[in-house]
Scaffold this motif. Structure first.
Motif, PDB file in Angstrom:
ATOM      1  N   UNK A  30     -20.510  48.595  -1.268  1.00  0.00           N
ATOM      2  CA  UNK A  30     -20.137  49.834  -1.742  1.00  0.00           C
ATOM      3  C   UNK A  30     -19.078  50.817  -1.227  1.00  0.00           C
ATOM      4  N   UNK A  31     -19.385  51.175   0.092  1.00  0.00           N
ATOM      5  CA  UNK A  31     -18.434  51.897   0.904  1.00  0.00           C
ATOM      6  C   UNK A  31     -17.211  51.234   0.937  1.00  0.00           C
ATOM      7  N   UNK A  32     -16.916  49.964   1.146  1.00  0.00           N
ATOM      8  CA  UNK A  32     -15.657  49.258   1.116  1.00  0.00           C
ATOM      9  C   UNK A  32     -15.167  49.500  -0.307  1.00  0.00           C
ATOM     10  N   UNK A  33     -15.760  49.341  -1.173  1.00  0.00           N
ATOM     11  CA  UNK A  33     -15.178  49.636  -2.642  1.00  0.00           C
ATOM     12  C   UNK A  33     -14.760  51.249  -2.736  1.00  0.00           C
ATOM     13  N   UNK A  34     -15.238  52.079  -1.769  1.00  0.00           N
ATOM     14  CA  UNK A  34     -14.719  53.351  -1.875  1.00  0.00           C
ATOM     15  C   UNK A  34     -13.928  53.596  -0.675  1.00  0.00           C
ATOM     16  N   UNK A  35     -13.269  52.406  -0.023  1.00  0.00           N
ATOM     17  CA  UNK A  35     -12.112  52.439   0.901  1.00  0.00           C
ATOM     18  C   UNK A  35     -12.669  52.624   2.251  1.00  0.00           C
ATOM     19  N   UNK A  36     -13.872  52.657   2.715  1.00  0.00           N
ATOM     20  CA  UNK A  36     -14.490  52.913   4.175  1.00  0.00           C
ATOM     21  C   UNK A  36     -14.635  51.416   4.624  1.00  0.00           C
ATOM     22  N   UNK A  37     -13.988  51.182   5.932  1.00  0.00           N
ATOM     23  CA  UNK A  37     -14.527  50.034   6.533  1.00  0.00           C
ATOM     24  C   UNK A  37     -15.748  50.423   7.659  1.00  0.00           C
ATOM     25  N   UNK A  38     -16.543  49.721   7.565  1.00  0.00           N
ATOM     26  CA  UNK A  38     -17.836  49.782   8.364  1.00  0.00           C
ATOM     27  C   UNK A  38     -17.622  49.086   9.674  1.00  0.00           C
ATOM     28  N   UNK A  39     -17.854  49.753  10.749  1.00  0.00           N
ATOM     29  CA  UNK A  39     -17.800  49.593  12.072  1.00  0.00           C
ATOM     30  C   UNK A  39     -19.496  49.169  12.578  1.00  0.00           C
ATOM     31  N   UNK A  40     -19.587  48.108  12.890  1.00  0.00           N
ATOM     32  CA  UNK A  40     -20.895  47.700  13.477  1.00  0.00           C
ATOM     33  C   UNK A  40     -20.758  47.135  14.814  1.00  0.00           C
ATOM     34  N   UNK A  41     -21.113  47.939  15.702  1.00  0.00           N
ATOM     35  CA  UNK A  41     -20.802  47.576  17.244  1.00  0.00           C
ATOM     36  C   UNK A  41     -19.488  46.926  17.336  1.00  0.00           C
ATOM     37  N   UNK A  42     -18.495  47.583  17.027  1.00  0.00           N
ATOM     38  CA  UNK A  42     -17.199  46.914  17.004  1.00  0.00           C
ATOM     39  C   UNK A  42     -16.072  48.266  17.194  1.00  0.00           C
ATOM     40  N   UNK A  43     -14.729  47.778  17.299  1.00  0.00           N
ATOM     41  CA  UNK A  43     -13.795  48.808  17.426  1.00  0.00           C
ATOM     42  C   UNK A  43     -12.513  48.404  16.654  1.00  0.00           C
ATOM     43  N   UNK A  44     -11.751  49.355  16.202  1.00  0.00           N
ATOM     44  CA  UNK A  44     -10.425  49.016  15.808  1.00  0.00           C
ATOM     45  C   UNK A  44      -9.301  50.004  16.512  1.00  0.00           C
ATOM     46  N   UNK A  45      -8.209  49.864  16.233  1.00  0.00           N
ATOM     47  CA  UNK A  45      -7.389  50.694  16.825  1.00  0.00           C
ATOM     48  C   UNK A  45      -6.114  51.280  15.738  1.00  0.00           C
ATOM     49  N   UNK A  46      -5.569  52.493  16.011  1.00  0.00           N
ATOM     50  CA  UNK A  46      -4.521  52.990  15.266  1.00  0.00           C
ATOM     51  C   UNK A  46      -3.503  52.789  16.266  1.00  0.00           C
ATOM     52  N   UNK A  47      -2.303  52.468  15.940  1.00  0.00           N
ATOM     53  CA  UNK A  47      -0.977  52.276  16.634  1.00  0.00           C
ATOM     54  C   UNK A  47       0.212  53.194  16.248  1.00  0.00           C
ATOM     55  N   UNK A  48       0.623  53.936  16.922  1.00  0.00           N
ATOM     56  CA  UNK A  48       1.692  54.526  16.655  1.00  0.00           C
ATOM     57  C   UNK A  48       2.936  54.209  17.957  1.00  0.00           C
ATOM     58  N   UNK A  49       4.165  54.014  17.573  1.00  0.00           N
ATOM     59  CA  UNK A  49       5.154  54.065  18.514  1.00  0.00           C
ATOM     60  C   UNK A  49       4.940  53.089  19.683  1.00  0.00           C
ATOM     61  N   UNK A  50       4.111  52.258  19.534  1.00  0.00           N
ATOM     62  CA  UNK A  50       3.581  51.360  20.481  1.00  0.00           C
ATOM     63  C   UNK A  50       2.330  51.884  21.368  1.00  0.00           C
ATOM     64  N   UNK A  51       1.721  52.998  21.078  1.00  0.00           N
ATOM     65  CA  UNK A  51       0.674  53.400  21.825  1.00  0.00           C
ATOM     66  C   UNK A  51      -0.654  53.776  20.701  1.00  0.00           C
ATOM     67  N   UNK A  52      -1.691  53.293  21.406  1.00  0.00           N
ATOM     68  CA  UNK A  52      -3.088  53.147  20.650  1.00  0.00           C
ATOM     69  C   UNK A  52      -3.776  54.158  20.817  1.00  0.00           C
ATOM     70  N   UNK A  53      -4.706  54.343  19.800  1.00  0.00           N
ATOM     71  CA  UNK A  53      -5.843  55.034  19.804  1.00  0.00           C
ATOM     72  C   UNK A  53      -7.165  54.462  19.430  1.00  0.00           C
ATOM     73  N   UNK A  54      -8.159  54.115  20.145  1.00  0.00           N
ATOM     74  CA  UNK A  54      -9.107  53.185  19.680  1.00  0.00           C
ATOM     75  C   UNK A  54     -10.167  53.901  19.330  1.00  0.00           C
ATOM     76  N   UNK A  55     -11.017  53.515  18.088  1.00  0.00           N
ATOM     77  CA  UNK A  55     -12.130  54.034  17.523  1.00  0.00           C
ATOM     78  C   UNK A  55     -13.139  52.901  17.380  1.00  0.00           C
ATOM     79  N   UNK A  56     -14.077  53.397  17.925  1.00  0.00           N
ATOM     80  CA  UNK A  56     -15.436  52.725  18.277  1.00  0.00           C
ATOM     81  C   UNK A  56     -16.501  52.974  17.470  1.00  0.00           C
ATOM     82  N   UNK A  57     -17.126  51.997  16.999  1.00  0.00           N
ATOM     83  CA  UNK A  57     -18.281  52.353  16.049  1.00  0.00           C
ATOM     84  C   UNK A  57     -19.746  51.539  16.374  1.00  0.00           C
ATOM     85  N   UNK A  58     -20.718  52.258  16.618  1.00  0.00           N
ATOM     86  CA  UNK A  58     -21.829  51.553  16.938  1.00  0.00           C
ATOM     87  C   UNK A  58     -22.978  51.764  15.844  1.00  0.00           C
TER      88      UNK A  58
END
Length: 401
Positions: free
Chosen positions: A255-283
């Motif tokens: 349901x959250x995916x349907x609303x556009x939210x990606x669930x993080x379950x003890x994992x991470x993603x990164x946002x990249x801009x101009x070759x630089x990264x910001x890491x988002x960690x979700x537990x």
């Protein structure tokens, strides 16, 4: 919970005879006195019967909300009356022991009437605040803006805007459409990223179904991410089978995916801009027992460069002191919720108090420890008491620098 409520009710019932002294002091009208006892008896009958009829398997929490509201609006305020009558009786005893020429028994009736009226008035004010919190307070969402300087933040993320919301508790709302102004307020912030830090529902995934269209409209340039809170696992409900319970979290994630939210379950993603990264960690949820400890920070940060800027989503703020701040991997900012500020207290510029602070040392706003930041969001929704008094529902806007 039922046992504790019944004990509290029993104590209040015994105190009713003391409270009745105030009623007799305030009015000599027999009809008013009789009406008081009739109303009081009906309230207790309703209150106790609802407690015994309560079932954890009930997917509709509104009945318990009504019970909590009745307790807070009509029963708990009587303690104000008891307090002031006790002060009067204490004064009588003190006068009897230390009697002075200026203090006579003739002064007692007037003093008792004054104290009785004061207790009744304060009880009435408390009831009015509780009612206001139910009708209006839980919809008074506002944006708290936090400018945060993070050491080592990549230049491309200077001025980066993150919206945090937490603890929606979707099942607590009779009229979800009344939350539309809050959704509009989120979108007006023009955030780069939106994160949700747990407790989307009270127990059952289907509570969020009617919220999906509304939450779909939340906008974020770089995406929307979420984690699970202690309520999202359905551990506080009764299930017909373990198989049924096992489907609850996957359904909520869907349901959250349907609303556009990606669930993080003890994992991470990164946002990249101009070759630089910001890491988002979700537990997953990690809290002091008896709350579940499913969160695995070590697993979630595996593969992230040591020098990278990391933002952690962790529902329960106790995770920060217990694990995060002493973890070998440096996490720059942890975003949590869970406490709600107990939905009751004072939240002024220079004065912040809530009963929840006696349970959680870090319960609202920004904290720093060991060179790491923790922010505790006051929550978007309500649970138990279906209102907010003094602790407004929060949308947090972070601007990184």
């Amino acid at each position: 919970m039922q046992k504790n409520i019944l004990i509290a009710t029993g104590i209040l019932f015994l105190l009713e005879f003391y409270v009745y002294e105030a009623v007799k002091t305030v009015t000599a009208n027999s009809s008013v006195r009789i009406a008081y006892w009739i109303c009081t008896a009906l309230l207790y009958i309703f209150f106790i019967s609802e407690i015994f009829l309560f079932k954890k398997s009930d997917p509709h929490p509104q009945r318990m909300q009504v019970v909590v509201s009745v307790f807070l609006m009509f029963l708990l305020p009587k303690l104000f009356v008891v307090l002031f009558l006790f002060l009067d009786d204490f004064g009588r005893v003190a006068n009897y022991v230390f009697k002075t020429a200026t203090q006579t028994e003739a002064s007692f009736p007037d003093r008792r009437k004054f104290l009785s009226l004061t207790g009744v008035a304060l009880g009435g004010i408390f009831s009015a605040l509780i009612l206001d919190g139910i009708v209006f307070g839980k919809y008074r969402h506002h944006v708290r803006k936090v400018k945060l300087k993070i050491s080592g933040l990549p230049a491309s993320f200077k001025g980066y805007k993150i919206i945090q919301i937490s603890d929606v508790h979707a099942g607590s709302f009779f009229n979800p459409e009344k939350l539309q102004p809050a959704i509009d307020l989120i979108n007006r912030q023009d955030a780069d990223l939106v994160v949700f830090t747990g407790d989307m529902v009270n127990n059952f995934a289907h509570e969020f179904e009617q919220f999906v269209p509304m939450f779909t409209t939340i906008k974020a340039k770089d995406g929307k991410f979420s984690i699970l809170g202690n309520h999202d696992y359905g551990n506080y409900a009764e299930w017909d089978s373990l198989a049924e319970k096992a489907q609850n979290v996957p359904k909520l994630i869907g349901l959250q995916k349907k609303a556009g939210f990606e669930m993080l379950r003890n994992e991470h993603r990164f946002i990249e801009k101009n070759g630089e990264k910001l890491y988002l960690v979700g537990v997953e949820n990690w809290g002091e027992k008896p709350f579940p400890q499913y969160g695995d920070l070590s697993k979630a940060v595996t593969g992230i460069p040591a020098e990278a800027t990391k933002i952690l989503l962790s529902h329960d703020p106790t995770h920060f002191d217990a694990i995060v701040k002493n973890h070998p991997v440096h996490v720059h900012l942890t975003l949590s919720g869970h406490t709600h500020g107990m939905q009751f207290g004072l939240d002024l510029k220079n004065v912040r108090w809530s009963p929840v602070q006696y349970r959680y040392k870090k319960w609202a706003d920004l904290y720093e420890s060991a060179g790491k930041f923790l922010y505790v969001n006051r929550g978007f929704g309500v649970i138990g008491y279906p209102g907010r008094v003094g602790i407004a529902p929060e949308i947090t806007l972070f601007e990184l620098s």
